[in-house]
Each structure stands twice: as C-alpha cells, then as structure tokens.
Design a protein around this motif. Structure first.
Motif, PDB file in Angstrom:
ATOM      1  N   TYR A 160      31.994  27.391  52.137  1.00  0.00           N
ATOM      2  CA  TYR A 160      32.198  28.621  51.366  1.00  0.00           C
ATOM      3  C   TYR A 160      33.323  29.462  51.983  1.00  0.00           C
ATOM      4  O   TYR A 160      34.071  30.135  51.273  1.00  0.00           O
ATOM      5  N   ILE A 161      33.412  29.437  53.317  1.00  0.00           N
ATOM      6  CA  ILE A 161      34.404  30.270  54.013  1.00  0.00           C
ATOM      7  C   ILE A 161      35.829  29.853  53.639  1.00  0.00           C
ATOM      8  O   ILE A 161      36.627  30.692  53.204  1.00  0.00           O
ATOM      9  N   PRO A 189      34.545  39.352  57.532  1.00  0.00           N
ATOM     10  CA  PRO A 189      33.289  40.062  57.845  1.00  0.00           C
ATOM     11  C   PRO A 189      32.697  40.815  56.661  1.00  0.00           C
ATOM     12  O   PRO A 189      31.511  41.161  56.680  1.00  0.00           O
ATOM     13  N   ASN A 190      33.504  41.065  55.634  1.00  0.00           N
ATOM     14  CA  ASN A 190      32.996  41.784  54.462  1.00  0.00           C
ATOM     15  C   ASN A 190      32.359  40.860  53.422  1.00  0.00           C
ATOM     16  O   ASN A 190      31.790  41.332  52.441  1.00  0.00           O
ATOM     17  N   ASP A 191      32.477  39.566  53.637  1.00  0.00           N
ATOM     18  CA  ASP A 191      31.914  38.606  52.687  1.00  0.00           C
ATOM     19  C   ASP A 191      30.412  38.442  52.904  1.00  0.00           C
ATOM     20  O   ASP A 191      29.924  38.592  54.032  1.00  0.00           O
ATOM     21  N   PRO A 192      29.686  38.099  51.837  1.00  0.00           N
ATOM     22  CA  PRO A 192      28.262  37.797  52.014  1.00  0.00           C
ATOM     23  C   PRO A 192      28.074  36.542  52.857  1.00  0.00           C
ATOM     24  O   PRO A 192      28.997  35.733  52.994  1.00  0.00           O
ATOM     25  N   ASN A 221      30.075  37.513  44.115  1.00  0.00           N
ATOM     26  CA  ASN A 221      29.884  38.742  44.908  1.00  0.00           C
ATOM     27  C   ASN A 221      30.864  38.847  46.074  1.00  0.00           C
ATOM     28  O   ASN A 221      30.555  39.434  47.113  1.00  0.00           O
ATOM     29  N   VAL A 222      32.036  38.250  45.892  1.00  0.00           N
ATOM     30  CA  VAL A 222      33.075  38.294  46.926  1.00  0.00           C
ATOM     31  C   VAL A 222      34.274  39.062  46.379  1.00  0.00           C
ATOM     32  O   VAL A 222      34.725  38.804  45.258  1.00  0.00           O
ATOM     33  N   ASN A 223      34.769  39.998  47.159  1.00  0.00           N
ATOM     34  CA  ASN A 223      35.960  40.751  46.762  1.00  0.00           C
ATOM     35  C   ASN A 223      37.188  39.896  47.045  1.00  0.00           C
ATOM     36  O   ASN A 223      37.570  39.704  48.196  1.00  0.00           O
ATOM     37  N   LEU A 224      37.810  39.397  45.984  1.00  0.00           N
ATOM     38  CA  LEU A 224      38.936  38.475  46.137  1.00  0.00           C
ATOM     39  C   LEU A 224      40.291  39.156  45.998  1.00  0.00           C
ATOM     40  O   LEU A 224      41.325  38.525  46.173  1.00  0.00           O
ATOM     41  N   GLY A 225      40.289  40.417  45.669  1.00  0.00           N
ATOM     42  CA  GLY A 225      41.571  41.110  45.552  1.00  0.00           C
ATOM     43  C   GLY A 225      41.586  42.110  44.425  1.00  0.00           C
ATOM     44  O   GLY A 225      40.672  42.211  43.654  1.00  0.00           O
TER      45      GLY A 225
END
Length: 249
Positions: free
Chosen positions: A188-189, A178-181, A245-249
């Motif tokens: 993409y998911i 849910p935090n992903d754009p 723009n995705v938080n990957l860790g």
C-alpha cells in the motif's frame, strides 16, 4: 551532477528516442538535439489518456522518462540562468544556489530518477538501473548550528532533513507518509507514493480512478513490488482500496 549520472542520462535519452521514433518525423530534432523542449513536445501528447492505448508498455515507460527528463533539465537550466543574472549584479559566490533552488532541483531529479528507473527495468539495462537507483542530486546547504536556527532558516533545515532521509533510503516509495492511514499490506505504501507522483504529473487523474489505478499497477509491476507471498498484484479494486481515505493531492 556526476559524470556517471550525465552519461546515464545521455544513454537513457538515446534509448527512449529510439523506442519512440515511430511517433516523430525525421526532422523533429533537427537543430535541437539537446533541447528538452523537443522531448517535451514529443512525449506530452503521447501520455494523454486517449493516446496511451496505442502505446506499448515499453513506449509508455520511455515517454514518461523522457518527459520527466525534459522537465528536470528545463528547470535546472532556468534556475542556473536566473542565478547567473543575480550573480552579475551581486557579489554572490559563482557556485552558490539558494536553498529553495536546490530544493526544486532535488525534487525534479527525484521525480525523473523514479521514472528513469522504471524505464531502465523495462528495457533491462543493469547499468542504468544501478545509476538511477542511486541518483541523488547535489544539495548545497550552508552549515548552521541547529541551536541557532531561526524562523528564516526553517527551509534550510527542511532541505537538510530531506537530503538525510533520502540518503537513508534509495527507495523513497518504501517510506510511509505519516499522514496516511495504517496500510493493511506493505505494498500500500509504494502504491500511494506512485499515485501521488502520477497526480503531480497529471492532476486530472484525481478524478479518473480507474486510469490512476491502472497506472499505479503498472508502476508496481515495473518495480517488482508484489503482494504477500510474492503474488503479483493484478486487481484494480485492490489498488483503489489502498488509495482509500488517502490525501493524494
């Protein structure tokens, strides 16, 4: 752990060791055939970025599955060993683990099942594909009334929710964070999911964008995930775009 899952793990281990036999000496497993440490010491060097160029796709998949299995088994054994020490000094039920212990086992088994499923598809073993596609750890939760949950029971509720969500989807890579754009395309998911899993195994991939994109592409191909219209994803630039723009860790 079910009998079917244990049997599948034994089969997978045998397949993986056979696929990797050119990389270890005949006495590597002498006296430690069932030791996860032996598997770990074999596979970790093979999965270093400088070594993967010497491996085939099948060997990379075998090494990844065997390494994750070693991590899972080591974690599982340590948790139960520590739990036994606790039981020796308390009246705790012999079959009971804490919620945090179950959560740890759950996470490790999920990670292993993902790489095991990839490997099973590479080698074309339908029985292993079926087992690891359905693999779900046994999470023992003490029943509680949700209305009476207090601050100390937050972890219990989280594990209950995690187990419920996992049962609803045997393909966790299809569940959007849910935090992903908003994803421009459905694939993409899973691309983001696999990227996070890869980084959990090797944090240096955060700064190795090309290598990370290659590994994500490999994971997508192994899982049969394609672009719209069924076209195979092959462009690393597109993979990188999915991770922007995705938080990957």
């Amino acid at each position: 752990m079910t009998v079917n899952l244990q049997h599948a793990i034994d089969q997978l281990r045998a397949h993986a060791r056979r696929d990797l036999q050119r990389f270890y000496a005949p006495n590597h497993y002498f006296g430690r055939d069932h030791s996860p440490i032996a598997d770990y010491k074999l596979t970790v060097p093979l999965l270093q970025s400088s070594a993967t160029n010497q491996l085939t796709v099948r060997e990379i998949a075998a090494a990844s599955a065997l390494k994750d299995l070693a991590i899972y088994e080591s974690c599982y054994r340590k948790i139960w060993k520590d739990a036994k020490l606790v039981r020796d000094t308390t009246e705790r039920d012999s079959g009971e683990l804490s919620e945090s212990d179950n959560r740890e086992i759950y996470a490790r088994l999920e990670m292993f099942s993902c790489s095991a499923l990839c490997y099973a598809k590479v080698i074309g073993e339908p029985n292993l594909i079926k087992v690891f596609d359905q693999a779900l750890p046994t999470v023992k939760i003490t029943p509680k009334n949700e209305n009476t949950l207090n601050g100390n029971d937050v972890e219990t509720k989280l594990v209950q929710n995690d187990a419920k969500e996992y049962k609803h989807t045997r393909n966790p890579w299809l569940v959007r964070d849910p935090n992903d754009p908003e994803p421009e395309q459905p694939w993409y998911i899973p691309a983001r999911y696999f990227a996070r899993r890869l980084i959990m195994k090797d944090a240096t991939l955060l700064n190795k964008h090309n290598l990370l994109a290659k590994k994500v592409l490999y994971s997508l191909k192994n899982m049969g995930i394609n672009n719209r219209g069924g076209k195979m994803i092959s462009d690393l630039t597109t993979i990188k775009k999915a991770l922007t723009n995705v938080n990957l860790g």
